[in-house]
Design an enzyme around this catalytic site. Sequence first.
Site, PDB file in Angstrom:
ATOM      1  N   GLU A 118      -5.236  -0.865 -75.081  1.00 40.67           N
ATOM      2  CA  GLU A 118      -4.414  -1.034 -76.351  1.00 40.67           C
ATOM      3  C   GLU A 118      -5.323  -1.912 -77.269  1.00 40.67           C
ATOM      4  OE1 GLU A 118      -0.351  -2.058 -75.401  1.00 40.67           O
ATOM      5  OE2 GLU A 118      -0.249  -0.803 -73.967  1.00 40.67           O
ATOM      6  N   GLU A 176       3.477  -4.477 -67.718  1.00 41.28           N
ATOM      7  CA  GLU A 176       3.690  -6.072 -67.861  1.00 41.28           C
ATOM      8  C   GLU A 176       4.982  -6.537 -66.905  1.00 41.28           C
ATOM      9  OE1 GLU A 176       5.409  -5.881 -72.006  1.00 41.28           O
ATOM     10  OE2 GLU A 176       3.468  -5.423 -72.685  1.00 41.28           O
TER      11      GLU A 176
HETATM   12  C1  XIL Z   1       4.750  -0.764 -78.955  1.00 44.01           C
HETATM   13  C2  XIL Z   1       4.511   0.561 -79.969  1.00 44.01           C
HETATM   14  O1  XIL Z   1       3.248   0.606 -80.778  1.00 44.01           O
HETATM   15  C3  XIL Z   1       5.684   0.503 -81.281  1.00 44.01           C
HETATM   16  O2  XIL Z   1       5.659   1.470 -81.719  1.00 44.01           O
HETATM   17  C4  XIL Z   1       7.216   0.144 -80.722  1.00 44.01           C
HETATM   18  O3  XIL Z   1       7.729  -0.213 -81.575  1.00 44.01           O
HETATM   19  C5  XIL Z   1       6.889  -1.023 -79.643  1.00 44.01           C
HETATM   20  O4  XIL Z   1       5.790  -0.923 -78.584  1.00 44.01           O
HETATM   21  N1  XIL Z   1       2.491  -3.087 -75.177  1.00 44.01           N
HETATM   22  C6  XIL Z   1       2.582  -2.010 -74.976  1.00 44.01           C
HETATM   23  C7  XIL Z   1       3.118  -1.030 -75.848  1.00 44.01           C
HETATM   24  O5  XIL Z   1       2.498  -1.695 -73.703  1.00 44.01           O
HETATM   25  O6  XIL Z   1       3.873   0.075 -75.329  1.00 44.01           O
HETATM   26  C8  XIL Z   1       3.503  -1.564 -77.128  1.00 44.01           C
HETATM   27  O7  XIL Z   1       3.695  -0.490 -78.079  1.00 44.01           O
HETATM   28  C9  XIL Z   1       2.541  -2.553 -77.702  1.00 44.01           C
HETATM   29  C10 XIL Z   1       2.631  -3.869 -76.539  1.00 44.01           C
END
Ligand code: XIL
Length: 357
Positions: free
Chosen positions: A249, A143
């Site tokens: 994701e 990001e």
């Molecule tokens: C999220 C996790 O799923 C949660 O458990 C945590 O509290 C916050 O982060 N983008 C990403 C991930 O790259 O690492 C994030 O994961 C969601 C958004």
Amino acid sequence: MFHSVASHAASAEGPSLAARLASRFQVGTCVGGVLPGSLDPAERSLLTRHFNVLTPENCMKPGPIHPTLEGFDFTAGDALVRFAAEHRMAVVGHCLCWHQQSPAWMFEAGVGREAALEQLRAHIHGVVGHYRGRIQGWDVVNEAVADEGEDLRDTPAGRAIGPAYIERAFEFARDADPGAELYYNDYNIERPAKRERTLRLLKRLLDNGTRVDGVGIQGHWLLDQVPFDDIRAAIDAYAALGLKVMITELDLDVVDRPDCGADIALQRAYAPNEDVYRDGLPEPIAQRQAAQYARLFQLFGERVGAVTRVSFWGLHDGKSWLNSWPGKRTNHPLLFDRACRAKLAFDAVLAGPEGAP
Ligand code: XIL
């Protein structure tokens, strides 16, 4: 009360998702942890049956793995890597440099450029070196691209080091484990404006000789708003740079949320009457979700060779971060329900486009 006619117990028996798609791309999920107490037996069999690559949901992020200047905490990460090896699954390391879930000391204001660079180096060498030879690839920078305006997001690392923190992070990771792939990972980078900014960043890296092997499109999409055409165009644009493209994701939120990308800093209160699916997912919604998942996998399947991995962000609906972000409500974004039963979406993905509802 909605009945779960939309689910069945295909989890432990029946066809494996990863096996079915193995000739096209890897199929993965993130996992919160595998230490005792983290997974019950049903979850464990779901995980090992349907997925062949794991991403640690939190435990390898800079904050949890490197909480203090002096000390790393590899407990949860080591267990995950061991579990993956025992079950012949690959592991994606997530993530080495991010503006969130990172320890404040790393890029503290006033730290000085050289000291910040050294801390980034020590962090990446410490983590990547520890797992050398056991990680398929790392989300090196997560990001870094801005949602609007300037190309790059204003981040602690950028403020301390300047925009070259990105190149340096990739170099440190390459040196610490030359055998691991190196990825850039971000959300909404299928959308045209952010895609252009991301392409500029990736071209800059590649032009100045920085090794980057792949790009991860996070894929936190919303039901009825999946940008299929943008996704197709983005996959093609990133692949044209010679990069592997991964959906890293994936989830399909069924509860409306403000247009907030995947900025985890956001928190809003959902009123009880906004928690619309707390009693279950109505079948018509489950069907729409299934159809949209099927279209997504059709699209990924048409880009075999370009798309090398599709990873979900969560094993089943009960484990999804979308139950708590951007606020607390009951969500149903994945292929398996809270009882680890396969949803219509699972059947639709497995059946391919012809079998979609
Ligand atoms: C999220 C996790 O799923 C949660 O458990 C945590 O509290 C916050 O982060 N983008 C990403 C991930 O790259 O690492 C994030 O994961 C969601 C958004």
